[in-house]
Enzyme design. Structure first.
Site, PDB file in Angstrom:
ATOM      1  N   ARG A 241     -10.797 -40.947  18.823  1.00  0.00           N
ATOM      2  CA  ARG A 241     -10.407 -40.276  17.576  1.00  0.00           C
ATOM      3  C   ARG A 241     -11.357 -40.595  16.420  1.00  0.00           C
ATOM      4  O   ARG A 241     -11.567 -39.760  15.538  1.00  0.00           O
ATOM      5  CB  ARG A 241      -8.962 -40.689  17.240  1.00  0.00           C
TER       6      ARG A 241
ATOM      7  N   ILE B 126      -7.130 -33.659   9.767  1.00  0.00           N
ATOM      8  CA  ILE B 126      -6.848 -33.973  11.174  1.00  0.00           C
ATOM      9  C   ILE B 126      -5.405 -34.479  11.184  1.00  0.00           C
ATOM     10  O   ILE B 126      -5.009 -35.289  10.340  1.00  0.00           O
ATOM     11  CB  ILE B 126      -7.838 -35.022  11.725  1.00  0.00           C
ATOM     12  N   SER B 127      -4.592 -33.992  12.112  1.00  0.00           N
ATOM     13  CA  SER B 127      -3.165 -34.343  12.125  1.00  0.00           C
ATOM     14  C   SER B 127      -2.958 -35.823  12.446  1.00  0.00           C
ATOM     15  O   SER B 127      -3.786 -36.463  13.103  1.00  0.00           O
ATOM     16  CB  SER B 127      -2.429 -33.519  13.180  1.00  0.00           C
ATOM     17  N   GLN B 128      -1.801 -36.310  12.020  1.00  0.00           N
ATOM     18  CA  GLN B 128      -1.359 -37.673  12.358  1.00  0.00           C
ATOM     19  C   GLN B 128      -1.315 -37.802  13.897  1.00  0.00           C
ATOM     20  O   GLN B 128      -0.889 -36.863  14.583  1.00  0.00           O
ATOM     21  CB  GLN B 128       0.040 -37.819  11.767  1.00  0.00           C
ATOM     22  N   PRO B 129      -1.723 -38.948  14.446  1.00  0.00           N
ATOM     23  CA  PRO B 129      -1.717 -39.101  15.905  1.00  0.00           C
ATOM     24  C   PRO B 129      -0.358 -38.758  16.547  1.00  0.00           C
ATOM     25  O   PRO B 129      -0.302 -38.085  17.582  1.00  0.00           O
ATOM     26  CB  PRO B 129      -2.063 -40.585  16.103  1.00  0.00           C
TER      27      PRO B 129
END
Ligand code: SAH
Length: 216
Positions: A34, A60-63
């Protein structure tokens, strides 16, 4: 900073501890680096429990969100999956470990070209990509076994449901510009869908013909 250790910790504390069970999703998130998908200056924050800016006013989205959306698709490895909103390319890279082929569409050229370079560097050869308005889907490659939309939609774009195979499902955040709910919509036969609500979420806007109008 040891990114491998940070990633392992991210998966344990943010993903497994919160109930994600699909072993293939967990393995994919252990594997995809990531920190390469965020802006270089933010690499040290890449494994934090948060979304991060990627430029062009996008994120970028939260994991955890990536893990939940991936799990909702119930992929086994044989599917053709369409993603709308390539952004950093991280979600597409995770999907490339879970499905046979990933088709991903991004409307902002600079983000698309950065993502494409990363796919090449990482040898992710099962990702096809194009720059376009993804709210109209990817007609020439339909039908898809699964479709994932990673930007917030005012309503479900009908073109996307049309481009699903019968039995396939669409995972999409739907709501207003400040908050959405994640929906899983399964096409049970042509013209009929069954929809389930998942978690609340907050995405940037899906902009296009069947999405929000406007620039950002
Ligand atoms: N999946 C991404 C999340 C990116 S944020 C990741 O893993 O990083 C959402 C992205 O959707 C933004 O890059 C935005 O430009 C893109 N987007 C918004 N509307 C779109 C549309 N109609 N078609 C394609 N991409 C769109």
């Amino acid at each position: 900073m040891n990114f491998d250790i940070a990633r392992k910790r991210m998966v344990e504390t943010q993903i497994v501890a919160r109930g994600v069970k699909d072993r293939r999703v967990i393995d994919a998130m252990l594997k995809v680096p990531r920190h390469l998908f965020v802006q270089e200056a933010m690499a040290a924050q890449a494994y934090n429990d948060t979304s991060l800016p990627i430029g062009e006013k996008q994120t970028i989205s939260q994991p955890y969100t990536v893990a939940v959306m991936s799990e909702l698709l119930e992929l086994k490895g044989v599917e053709r999956v369409l993603e709308i909103g390539t952004g950093s390319g991280y979600q597409a890279a995770v999907l490339s470990c879970l499905a046979r082929r990933v088709y991903t569409v991004e409307r902002i050229p600079s983000l698309a070209s950065r993502a494409r370079k990363l796919f090449d560097t990482l040898g992710l050869t099962n990702i096809s990509m194009k720059i376009d308005d993804g709210t109209i889907g990817w007609e020439s490659e339909a039908g898809f076994d699964a479709i994932i939309v990673t930007a917030g939609a005012p309503e479900v774009p009908t073109a996307l449901v049309e481009q699903l195979v019968v039995g396939g499902c669409l995972v999409i955040p739907v709501g207003d510009q400040d908050e959405q709910v994640l929906y899983r919509i399964r096409k049970v036969e042509d013209g009929t869908v069954v929809q389930e609500k998942s978690i609340p979420c907050r995405f940037v806007k899906l902009i296009g013909r069947n999405g929000w109008s406007g620039e950002q």
